[in-house]
Design a protein around this motif. Structure first.
Motif, PDB file in Angstrom:
ATOM      1  N   LYS A  86       8.388  49.081  40.309  1.00  8.73           N
ATOM      2  CA  LYS A  86       8.339  49.670  41.646  1.00  8.73           C
ATOM      3  C   LYS A  86       7.278  50.768  41.647  1.00  8.73           C
ATOM      4  N   LYS A 110      12.834  63.177  38.682  1.00  9.24           N
ATOM      5  CA  LYS A 110      12.695  61.907  39.384  1.00  9.24           C
ATOM      6  C   LYS A 110      12.651  60.774  38.368  1.00  9.24           C
ATOM      7  N   ASP A 111      13.372  59.696  38.637  1.00 10.62           N
ATOM      8  CA  ASP A 111      13.510  58.619  37.645  1.00 10.62           C
ATOM      9  C   ASP A 111      12.685  57.381  37.986  1.00 10.62           C
ATOM     10  N   HIS A 112      11.643  57.562  38.802  1.00 11.52           N
ATOM     11  CA  HIS A 112      10.809  56.410  39.159  1.00 11.52           C
ATOM     12  C   HIS A 112       9.431  56.533  38.501  1.00 11.52           C
ATOM     13  N   THR A 123      14.695  54.311  32.930  1.00 10.56           N
ATOM     14  CA  THR A 123      13.731  55.225  33.536  1.00 10.56           C
ATOM     15  C   THR A 123      12.381  55.125  32.845  1.00 10.56           C
ATOM     16  N   ARG A 140       5.973  54.723  44.888  1.00  4.57           N
ATOM     17  CA  ARG A 140       6.002  56.187  44.824  1.00  4.57           C
ATOM     18  C   ARG A 140       5.092  56.740  43.724  1.00  4.57           C
TER      19      ARG A 140
END
Length: 492
Positions: A232, A158-160, A211, A235
């Protein structure tokens, strides 16, 4: 993002006054603590395939076998005496927690051999996803207690942004980010970013365009990035608050609550601190869901730290400090003053007396603060004069003497100040210069902490604060042994 500049400095006394460095040209003091990289703020963690890592490589990454531990580049074994604050464990091993082997490699290469009590209590609960309210003494391994489960739970697919660590000071942000990079260096691409106030916002924007998995931040800067839509965080699965009592003080609590409002409802919050005032209880009731409470604070003061006071007049303080320098065996010392002006004046006076000295306070430019923190941590100077900016979480294991040139006003500040020595259960010495105006504060702090601060004796037993010390830098050790300016082990 802030970066630490590491270019060569002028060697004369009294460098440019603003940069906090009054010293002679010197070799590093022997340090047991972790060396900082050329940049204190990571953009990319070291790759496990870097040349000289000592780990067998294949095209598919690290080749593991039964003898994987033999491939590790372990630091020299720390044989110094430790107190029960870190040795009174249940006998668990890091391998008992089913951690990724790549993470275990980073842990062992940090020199962390076994979990400390706070790590034993915290790691399995944090891995389960439950909220935690943990109270443990300064210097007993709180950073590892939350960073190990945090990094274990990072999903590289996952890149968040998946985790945020909130800290109250810029220096602590740099330190925590560096530890994160060190222990995750074999994990194949965990992206860690530190962001603090006082730095160029454009750098953070560019970094977040790529990332980022983990952000270590001060409250004002991360909230600014969130509100601008740059970071962001919807998440984010884990938020850690280190030095939670400070983060929930009136200075920060509004920023913290605003940040939490942007997180997903199903998130994990971990609070770690040595002291928990009423504000923490209110926050816990509002934002934590059935938190697991850990309390390893049977007593407030640190074991292994011997505390003395010297009764002096204001005019005698510098002379008394000079006498202490001549009689104590100092690895490194931190000297606290109650104002930025007194910090600079005292640092200049110490230099005039012939001792190497840096200073740091909140009114300095961030570039200079970074440089002083980096160089003092790497042992380029014996003494550091500072304000309470340096009382929160800063871990420099070579510091064995703390001197309160100005006595603090409250017990909490006193506790955090003396906690800069005796890190991770090692021995330390705290000396307080007390004037007639301070005597009531002294008595009050003794009562609140239930401790005994004794009059300073004519001779202080070295075994109370000096231990056998093995450095990662043998040349520095030799410089220390060969030096002897005014009886102080002074760097050349």
């Amino acid at each position: 993002m802030a970066t630490t500049r590491t270019e060569n400095h002028p060697s004369a006394f009294g460098l440019n006054k603003q940069n906090g460095q009054f010293r002679e040209q010197s070799k590093p003091v022997g340090l047991q603590s972790m060396p900082l990289a050329a940049s204190s703020l990571p953009a990319k963690p070291p790759s496990s395939s870097q040349k000289g890592s000592g780990i067998p490589q294949t095209s598919g990454g690290i080749r593991f076998g039964d003898e994987w531990k033999k491939c590790l580049q372990l630091p020299p074994k720390d044989t110094r005496v430790r107190t029960s604050d870190v040795t009174a464990t249940k006998g668990n091993e890091f391998e008992d927690y089913c951690l990724k082997r790549e993470l275990l490699m980073g842990i062992f290469e940090m020199g962390w051999e076994k979990p400390s009590p706070i790590q034993e209590e915290s790691i399995p609960i944090a891995l389960s996803g439950r909220d935690i309210l943990a109270r443990a003494k300064n210097g007993t391994g709180k950073s590892g207690a939350y960073l190990i489960p945090l990094l274990e739970r990072i999903d590289l697919k996952k890149d968040h942004i998946q985790a945020i660590v909130m800290v109250p000071t810029r220096e602590l942000a740099l330190q925590v980010s560096q530890i994160s990079i060190q222990i995750s260096k074999h994990m194949g691409g965990v992206k860690v970013m530190a962001t603090t106030g006082g730095t160029v916002l454009r750098d953070d924007i560019m970094r977040l365009d790529e990332t980022v998995h983990v952000i270590i931040a001060t409250p004002g800067r991360i909230l600014d990035l969130i509100k601008k839509g740059i970071a962001k965080v919807d998440r984010v699965q884990m938020m850690v608050m280190d030095e939670a009592d400070k983060l929930l003080s009136p200075d920060f609590v509004t920023l913290i609550e605003d940040t939490i409002s942007f997180l997903a409802k199903k998130r994990q919050i971990l609070l770690y601190s040595a002291t928990f005032p009423i504000s923490v209880q209110k926050f816990m009731t509002k934002h934590l869901q059935k938190p697991y409470e850990i309390n390893l604070m049977d007593e407030l003061t640190l074991k292994g730290i011997t505390q003395y006071y010297a009764y002096v007049t204001e005019r005698q303080k510098v002379h008394c400090l000079n006498t202490l320098f001549s009689r104590l065996q100092i690895n490194q010392s931190i000297i606290f003053c109650n104002s930025t002006q007194r910090v600079e004046l005292l640092a200049k006076k110490i230099t005039q007396l012939g001792y190497s000295c840096f200073y740091i306070h909140a009114k300095m430019m961030q570039e200079y603060r970074n440089r002083v923190f980096h160089d003092f941590r790497n042992g380029l100077c014996r003494n550091l004069v500072c304000t309470d900016l340096f009382t929160r979480g800063i871990d420099i294991q070579a510091v064995n003497v703390v001197i309160n040139f100005d006595f603090p006003k409250n017990a909490e500040t006193y506790l955090h100040r003396i906690g800069r020595s005796g890190r991770y259960g090692h021995l330390g010495l705290a000396i307080n210069l007390i004037t007639s105006e301070d005597r009531f504060n002294l008595k009050g702090i003794e009562d609140q902490l239930m401790t005994d601060i004794k009059p300073i004796p004519g001779t202080i037993d070295k075994s109370l604060y000096v231990a056998e010390f093995h450095s990662v830098n043998p040349d520095a050790d030799e410089a220390v042994r060969d030096s002897g300016h005014k009886g102080v082990r002074k760097v050349k």
